[in-house]
Write a protein that holds these residues in place. Structure first.
Motif, PDB file in Angstrom:
ATOM      1  N   SER A 350     -34.479  74.261  23.407  1.00  0.00           N
ATOM      2  CA  SER A 350     -33.850  72.938  23.329  1.00  0.00           C
ATOM      3  C   SER A 350     -34.754  71.837  23.865  1.00  0.00           C
ATOM      4  O   SER A 350     -34.357  70.656  23.869  1.00  0.00           O
ATOM      5  N   TYR A 351     -35.960  72.199  24.305  1.00  0.00           N
ATOM      6  CA  TYR A 351     -36.866  71.220  24.897  1.00  0.00           C
ATOM      7  C   TYR A 351     -37.292  70.181  23.867  1.00  0.00           C
ATOM      8  O   TYR A 351     -37.753  70.519  22.771  1.00  0.00           O
ATOM      9  N   GLN A 352     -37.155  68.910  24.229  1.00  0.00           N
ATOM     10  CA  GLN A 352     -37.456  67.806  23.317  1.00  0.00           C
ATOM     11  C   GLN A 352     -38.606  66.937  23.801  1.00  0.00           C
ATOM     12  O   GLN A 352     -38.753  65.804  23.335  1.00  0.00           O
ATOM     13  N   GLY A 353     -39.405  67.446  24.713  1.00  0.00           N
ATOM     14  CA  GLY A 353     -40.575  66.706  25.146  1.00  0.00           C
ATOM     15  C   GLY A 353     -40.369  65.805  26.340  1.00  0.00           C
ATOM     16  O   GLY A 353     -41.206  64.928  26.615  1.00  0.00           O
ATOM     17  N   ALA A 354     -39.282  65.995  27.084  1.00  0.00           N
ATOM     18  CA  ALA A 354     -39.056  65.181  28.283  1.00  0.00           C
ATOM     19  C   ALA A 354     -40.115  65.522  29.334  1.00  0.00           C
ATOM     20  O   ALA A 354     -40.614  66.653  29.389  1.00  0.00           O
ATOM     21  N   PRO A 355     -40.490  64.560  30.181  1.00  0.00           N
ATOM     22  CA  PRO A 355     -41.484  64.836  31.228  1.00  0.00           C
ATOM     23  C   PRO A 355     -41.030  65.958  32.162  1.00  0.00           C
ATOM     24  O   PRO A 355     -39.856  66.062  32.505  1.00  0.00           O
ATOM     25  N   VAL A 356     -41.971  66.802  32.538  1.00  0.00           N
ATOM     26  CA  VAL A 356     -41.725  67.890  33.487  1.00  0.00           C
ATOM     27  C   VAL A 356     -42.611  67.653  34.705  1.00  0.00           C
ATOM     28  O   VAL A 356     -43.841  67.647  34.591  1.00  0.00           O
ATOM     29  N   ASP A 357     -41.993  67.423  35.847  1.00  0.00           N
ATOM     30  CA  ASP A 357     -42.759  67.178  37.067  1.00  0.00           C
ATOM     31  C   ASP A 357     -43.264  68.493  37.652  1.00  0.00           C
ATOM     32  O   ASP A 357     -42.474  69.393  37.968  1.00  0.00           O
ATOM     33  N   VAL A 358     -44.584  68.625  37.781  1.00  0.00           N
ATOM     34  CA  VAL A 358     -45.192  69.732  38.510  1.00  0.00           C
ATOM     35  C   VAL A 358     -45.310  69.263  39.961  1.00  0.00           C
ATOM     36  O   VAL A 358     -46.190  68.463  40.297  1.00  0.00           O
ATOM     37  N   VAL A 359     -44.400  69.716  40.801  1.00  0.00           N
ATOM     38  CA  VAL A 359     -44.319  69.230  42.172  1.00  0.00           C
ATOM     39  C   VAL A 359     -45.256  70.039  43.062  1.00  0.00           C
ATOM     40  O   VAL A 359     -45.226  71.272  43.072  1.00  0.00           O
ATOM     41  N   ILE A 360     -46.092  69.349  43.804  1.00  0.00           N
ATOM     42  CA  ILE A 360     -47.027  69.983  44.734  1.00  0.00           C
ATOM     43  C   ILE A 360     -46.910  69.287  46.081  1.00  0.00           C
ATOM     44  O   ILE A 360     -46.301  68.223  46.204  1.00  0.00           O
ATOM     45  N   THR A 361     -47.492  69.906  47.095  1.00  0.00           N
ATOM     46  CA  THR A 361     -47.558  69.249  48.392  1.00  0.00           C
ATOM     47  C   THR A 361     -48.986  68.775  48.645  1.00  0.00           C
ATOM     48  O   THR A 361     -49.909  69.095  47.890  1.00  0.00           O
ATOM     49  N   THR A 362     -49.138  68.052  49.708  1.00  0.00           N
ATOM     50  CA  THR A 362     -50.463  67.546  50.082  1.00  0.00           C
ATOM     51  C   THR A 362     -51.419  68.678  50.450  1.00  0.00           C
ATOM     52  O   THR A 362     -52.622  68.458  50.564  1.00  0.00           O
ATOM     53  N   ALA A 363     -50.896  69.903  50.630  1.00  0.00           N
ATOM     54  CA  ALA A 363     -51.734  71.040  51.000  1.00  0.00           C
ATOM     55  C   ALA A 363     -52.136  71.883  49.792  1.00  0.00           C
ATOM     56  O   ALA A 363     -52.733  72.948  49.956  1.00  0.00           O
ATOM     57  N   ALA A 364     -51.837  71.441  48.587  1.00  0.00           N
ATOM     58  CA  ALA A 364     -52.139  72.225  47.391  1.00  0.00           C
ATOM     59  C   ALA A 364     -53.642  72.427  47.236  1.00  0.00           C
ATOM     60  O   ALA A 364     -54.447  71.562  47.588  1.00  0.00           O
ATOM     61  N   ALA A 365     -54.030  73.588  46.695  1.00  0.00           N
ATOM     62  CA  ALA A 365     -55.442  73.891  46.477  1.00  0.00           C
ATOM     63  C   ALA A 365     -56.051  72.884  45.509  1.00  0.00           C
ATOM     64  O   ALA A 365     -55.474  72.556  44.479  1.00  0.00           O
ATOM     65  N   ALA A 366     -57.224  72.400  45.843  1.00  0.00           N
ATOM     66  CA  ALA A 366     -57.895  71.388  45.019  1.00  0.00           C
ATOM     67  C   ALA A 366     -58.128  71.904  43.607  1.00  0.00           C
ATOM     68  O   ALA A 366     -58.604  73.027  43.409  1.00  0.00           O
ATOM     69  N   GLY A 367     -57.764  71.090  42.635  1.00  0.00           N
ATOM     70  CA  GLY A 367     -58.016  71.415  41.239  1.00  0.00           C
ATOM     71  C   GLY A 367     -56.907  72.178  40.561  1.00  0.00           C
ATOM     72  O   GLY A 367     -56.775  72.123  39.326  1.00  0.00           O
ATOM     73  N   VAL A 368     -56.094  72.900  41.306  1.00  0.00           N
ATOM     74  CA  VAL A 368     -55.047  73.720  40.703  1.00  0.00           C
ATOM     75  C   VAL A 368     -53.976  72.876  40.013  1.00  0.00           C
ATOM     76  O   VAL A 368     -53.587  73.186  38.878  1.00  0.00           O
TER      77      VAL A 368
END
Length: 508
Positions: A350-368
């Motif tokens: 049913s996905y129609q292209g709405a934005p999907v937030d990839v939520v990370i914290t300030t400690a996330a590995a660089a580049g991932v």
């Protein structure tokens, strides 16, 4: 009969940030007659609280294990073995387990560590309104002390996982004198019966320890002093080790070659930590099972592993590392990178292209985050990156259930069933959707009813792992080994999978 044989929110500790706490048993920490083993300076992490009942991060168990002990501990393979107790015995149906204590045990405040003290400590963990280990003890109906050397735990339902459960934070025994006189002080002044005693503490900066001569296994502790520091900066950790600022430090995969070139010893120790995407299936678009399934195939785990850890670790499709009893080989490659299949599933959804937030914290590995965003975009998702403060992650993701997709790490737990409860339980902290299929609940019940030394234990645990991975939305990414670099004058660090220990370690 047994014989002698991991959260991310941060609680206020009731003391001003940066304030130094000096504890009563300071002195110089020298133990008369003890074999000299020097001082070890560990660049690692400091705890969110020195009270194991209110400690809020699974990672805290490593430092808390310096000052506390439990009835059991876990060996290098993650199996429960005796600690404060010399052994334990279950009744026939697994609803009662009796532990036999070692004689002459004492807390660091000098008070006796007997059955009554164990009873009071475990009851506090279960009943204290602010307890964060209470959910792990809900099956405990009663704790009894029929005599000074025997602790009997009566359970509401069969559970042979208790020896493993009590090896971690949940089972750390705290001095009743301390929590009955000033429980709030435990946040900065621990009173346990571990291998070391905390002698000075500067919040968020440094913890200083002295060897505890009354520890039940004091003969194995060679270090006279121990110092723990917050995790060093990746860019400076090698130089800090070279200069002697640290003797041992955790380093990222990006620094392994630099550490070796600098003459440092490097150990890559398998751990229970695994990188994972936590998915809330009550929020769009992941309330559609086809969207959640598409996510599993859209992720190139090998590429993320290379970016995050320079290849140190393994691609993961499940919460347990290879060679751990709960690891199910049948799951290898189950959701291998398949962008074509991901696109097909997304087209059927049913996905129609709405934005999907990839939520990370300030400690996330660089580049991932950027790499993950690119992978999702390639199969038809419209991903954006949202950065939230590390200290707010638990509240936003797991308490308020406000985020649909969160990039996280799971630090593992001492008991496999406890790990399942945290990840997949209806009240599990890392299960933001708070849903659990009946077949998984049934599989976990079988695990709890199976003795740890049963020949069937590995089979039923691996079957539960398979049910969980196939039925729950979590997307496991890669294992995160414990990478330790040490100066040449430091002896090898014992390689414990679950909790880092320091028996036998010396500094020349």
């Amino acid at each position: 009969m047994k014989t002698d044989i991991s959260r991310r929110s941060f609680l206020g500790l009731g003391a001003a940030a940066g304030a130094a706490t000096l504890l009563g048993a300071c002195g110089d920490g020298t133990v008369p007659g003890a074999a000299g083993g020097g001082t070890l300076k560990w660049g690692w992490a400091l705890t969110t609280s020195w009270d194991p009942v209110t400690s809020s991060a699974g990672w805290d168990v490593h430092v808390l294990s310096l000052v506390y002990a439990g009835l059991t501990k876990l060996d290098e393979r993650g199996d429960a073995v005796p600690a404060l107790a010399t052994g334990w015995k279950y009744n026939a149906d697994g609803t009662e387990v009796a532990f036999t204590l070692r004689p002459g045990l004492k807390f660091s405040d000098g008070t006796p560590l007997d059955a009554t003290a164990v009873k009071k400590s475990l009851e506090r963990g279960r009943d204290l309104p602010k307890s964060l280990v209470g959910p792990q003890l809900v099956n405990v109906a009663a704790v009894e002390a029929p005599d000074g050397g025997t602790v009997v735990i009566k359970l509401k339902a069969p559970d042979f996982q208790i020896p493993n459960l009590l090896a971690g934070k949940t089972g750390m025994i705290v001095s009743p004198k301390a929590f009955e006189s000033d429980a709030a002080a435990l946040a900065t002044q621990p009173v346990g019966a571990g291998p070391f005693t905390l002698t000075a503490y500067t919040q968020n900066a440094k913890a200083v320890f002295a060897r505890n001569p009354d520890y039940w296994d004091a003969a194995s502790i060679k270090l006279q002093h121990f110092e723990a520091y917050p995790l060093p900066e990746a860019a400076t950790v090698v130089a800090a080790l070279q200069s002697g600022q640290y003797d041992v430090a955790q380093i990222p995969g990006s620094q392994v070659e630099a550490a070796k070139a600098a003459g440092l010893q490097v150990q890559v120790i398998p751990s229970l930590v695994v990188a994972v995407l936590d998915v809330n299936i009550t929020k769009k678009p992941f309330d559609d099972p086809k969207v959640a399934e598409a996510l599993r195939y859209a992720v190139d785990r090998a590429a993320l592993l290379k970016t995050a850890q320079f290849g140190h670790g393994d691609v993961a499709y499940q919460p347990f590392p290879k060679n751990y009893v709960g690891y199910a080989p049948a799951l290898d490659g189950i959701y291998a990178y398949n962008p074509g299949k991901a696109r097909q599933l997304l087209a059927e959804s049913s996905y129609q292209g709405a934005p999907v937030d990839v939520v990370i914290t300030t400690a996330a590995a660089a580049g991932v985050p950027e790499q993950l965003q690119s992978q999702l975009q390639a199969v038809g998702f419209k991903p954006t990156i949202e950065v939230i403060p590390q200290a707010q992650a638990t509240q936003l993701v797991y308490v308020q259930h406000a985020k649909a997709l969160f990039v996280d790490q799971f630090a593992g737990r001492d008991s496999a069933v406890q790990a399942f409860q945290v990840l997949f339980g209806k009240e599990g902290l890392m299960n933001p959707g708070r849903q659990q299929p009946p077949e998984l609940a049934d599989a976990l019940a079988v695990v709890s009813r199976t003795p740890l030394d049963s020949p069937d234990y590995a089979k039923v645990l691996q079957e539960a792992t398979s049910v969980a991975v196939r039925s729950m939305p979590n997307v496991f990414l890669y294992s995160v080994p414990r990478i330790l670099a040490r100066r040449p004058n430091v002896s090898a660090i014992p390689e414990f999978t679950v909790v880092q220990r320091f028996e036998g370690v010396t500094v020349a």
